[in-house]
Design a protein around this motif. Sequence first.
Motif, PDB file in Angstrom:
ATOM      1  N   ALA A 155       0.861  -1.190   0.000  1.00  0.00           N
ATOM      2  CA  ALA A 155       0.000   0.000   0.000  1.00  0.00           C
ATOM      3  C   ALA A 155       0.899   1.242   0.000  1.00  0.00           C
ATOM      4  O   ALA A 155       2.103   1.155   0.225  1.00  0.00           O
ATOM      5  CB  ALA A 155      -0.924   0.016   1.227  1.00  0.00           C
ATOM      6  N   GLY A 156       0.264   2.400  -0.277  1.00  0.00           N
ATOM      7  CA  GLY A 156       0.963   3.665  -0.095  1.00  0.00           C
ATOM      8  C   GLY A 156       1.612   4.255  -1.318  1.00  0.00           C
ATOM      9  O   GLY A 156       2.194   5.339  -1.236  1.00  0.00           O
ATOM     10  N   GLY A 157       1.560   3.578  -2.471  1.00  0.00           N
ATOM     11  CA  GLY A 157       2.213   4.128  -3.653  1.00  0.00           C
ATOM     12  C   GLY A 157       1.755   3.450  -4.923  1.00  0.00           C
ATOM     13  O   GLY A 157       1.019   2.460  -4.906  1.00  0.00           O
ATOM     14  N   PHE A 187       5.773  -2.597   3.984  1.00  0.00           N
ATOM     15  CA  PHE A 187       6.559  -3.691   3.405  1.00  0.00           C
ATOM     16  C   PHE A 187       6.431  -5.002   4.170  1.00  0.00           C
ATOM     17  O   PHE A 187       7.127  -5.964   3.869  1.00  0.00           O
ATOM     18  CB  PHE A 187       8.041  -3.292   3.317  1.00  0.00           C
ATOM     19  N   GLY A 188       5.561  -5.066   5.157  1.00  0.00           N
ATOM     20  CA  GLY A 188       5.526  -6.231   6.026  1.00  0.00           C
ATOM     21  C   GLY A 188       4.994  -7.492   5.375  1.00  0.00           C
ATOM     22  O   GLY A 188       4.016  -7.454   4.628  1.00  0.00           O
ATOM     23  N   LEU A 189       5.613  -8.613   5.696  1.00  0.00           N
ATOM     24  CA  LEU A 189       5.056  -9.922   5.362  1.00  0.00           C
ATOM     25  C   LEU A 189       3.907 -10.263   6.305  1.00  0.00           C
ATOM     26  O   LEU A 189       3.012 -11.024   5.960  1.00  0.00           O
ATOM     27  CB  LEU A 189       6.140 -10.995   5.475  1.00  0.00           C
ATOM     28  N   PHE A 190       3.970  -9.675   7.503  1.00  0.00           N
ATOM     29  CA  PHE A 190       2.920  -9.844   8.501  1.00  0.00           C
ATOM     30  C   PHE A 190       2.426  -8.477   8.932  1.00  0.00           C
ATOM     31  O   PHE A 190       3.205  -7.513   8.985  1.00  0.00           O
ATOM     32  CB  PHE A 190       3.457 -10.589   9.732  1.00  0.00           C
ATOM     33  N   VAL A 241      -1.529  -5.469  -2.383  1.00  0.00           N
ATOM     34  CA  VAL A 241      -1.319  -6.768  -1.753  1.00  0.00           C
ATOM     35  C   VAL A 241      -1.030  -7.828  -2.815  1.00  0.00           C
ATOM     36  O   VAL A 241      -0.146  -8.677  -2.651  1.00  0.00           O
ATOM     37  CB  VAL A 241      -2.543  -7.155  -0.907  1.00  0.00           C
ATOM     38  N   GLU A 242      -1.738  -7.757  -3.935  1.00  0.00           N
ATOM     39  CA  GLU A 242      -1.530  -8.746  -5.008  1.00  0.00           C
ATOM     40  C   GLU A 242      -0.115  -8.653  -5.568  1.00  0.00           C
ATOM     41  O   GLU A 242       0.573  -9.671  -5.728  1.00  0.00           O
ATOM     42  CB  GLU A 242      -2.551  -8.533  -6.124  1.00  0.00           C
ATOM     43  N   ASN A 243       0.343  -7.438  -5.876  1.00  0.00           N
ATOM     44  CA  ASN A 243       1.685  -7.285  -6.440  1.00  0.00           C
ATOM     45  C   ASN A 243       2.764  -7.690  -5.442  1.00  0.00           C
ATOM     46  O   ASN A 243       3.749  -8.346  -5.802  1.00  0.00           O
ATOM     47  CB  ASN A 243       1.912  -5.837  -6.880  1.00  0.00           C
ATOM     48  N   LYS A 286       0.109 -11.602   5.552  1.00  0.00           N
ATOM     49  CA  LYS A 286      -0.530 -10.812   4.492  1.00  0.00           C
ATOM     50  C   LYS A 286      -0.577 -11.583   3.175  1.00  0.00           C
ATOM     51  O   LYS A 286      -1.355 -11.256   2.290  1.00  0.00           O
ATOM     52  CB  LYS A 286       0.212  -9.496   4.297  1.00  0.00           C
ATOM     53  N   TYR A 287       0.264 -12.602   3.047  1.00  0.00           N
ATOM     54  CA  TYR A 287       0.359 -13.333   1.770  1.00  0.00           C
ATOM     55  C   TYR A 287       0.420 -14.825   2.025  1.00  0.00           C
ATOM     56  O   TYR A 287       0.973 -15.260   3.032  1.00  0.00           O
ATOM     57  CB  TYR A 287       1.625 -12.902   0.998  1.00  0.00           C
TER      58      TYR A 287
END
Length: 334
Positions: free
Chosen positions: A264-266, A318-321, A271-273, A328-329
């Motif tokens: 997010a943020g830019g 940038f978090g994985l969690f 989330v998909e990318n 998140k993924y």
Amino acid sequence: MASILLLLGFMIATLNISGAQSIGVCYGRNGNNLPSEAQVVELYKNKGIGRMRIYEPNQPTLQALKGSNIELMVTILKPELQSLTDAAAATEWVQKNIRDYPDIKFRYIAVGNELHPADAETKYLLPALQNIQTAISAANLQDQIKVSTAIDTTLLENTYPPSNGAFSGPASEFMKPIVSFLAQNGSPLLANIYTYFSYVDNPQDISLPYALFTSPGVVTTDPNNNLEYQNLFDALLDSLYAALEKAGAPNLQVVISESGWPSAGGNGATVENAGTYYKNLIDHVKNGTPKKKGAIEAYLFAMFDENTKDGDEVEKHFGLFSADGQPKYQVSFN
């Protein structure tokens, strides 16, 4: 009860990093809502993440890592470099943050992170590296712990085609002695490589699939050596290898000390990318680049979203969690 639920959430997280010994995850702490250090270490252990990078020798983190078997990269940030030009201070740093923790598997000390030619601290970098190395050698730890520095790709110029890669003039002045130091001590160069920022800075020439490892075929061929590139990560890393050749260190190893994609943020930060990038990066580093075959050691950035991090909004995502420990993924190595 809340802490128990949080730990259960960690344990059922779907990001499975077991079996990928070349992958680590960076643990940044710029958040006011993050789990405790002990809970974070449990998450690494439960998910089989065998390597961690931290950005300061935070004592509660080091205490939590004792006996964990997690291999650790610890960073020394810019404000500390000047003090470490004093050999006694470097010896004290190694004693306090390394030798006092014999049951932690230290792997790297990153002396400085992303220094640039215009930074006042750049002149302290080589003396600090030398003094930390001397202290590590005096402790007879030089075979276990490698002393290096982490750079970013803004130090490069002429990155297209990759074989033209070279350090810029100002960067070359301070990097050449550092590259020689690393080669003499058998240490790798640490590099933070973000295809995301290359993509958002130049979307006219860099496609999203090229940045995400999803291009269906070859995107560009290097006319100087006929090597074919299907993704931007390989092109950037091979540009760095070309720069190291020109700096007199053709055999120097590169460890990816950070790489990630924001959710997010830019522009392009979804989330998909991000999930696509992390999954494909994990799969890709098993094989190396067109120029350098073999597995690449890499550290994903980062474990958590960091809601108090400085900079643009995108830096916080940038978090994985997420901060509550939820993945998140769905990224798996199996």
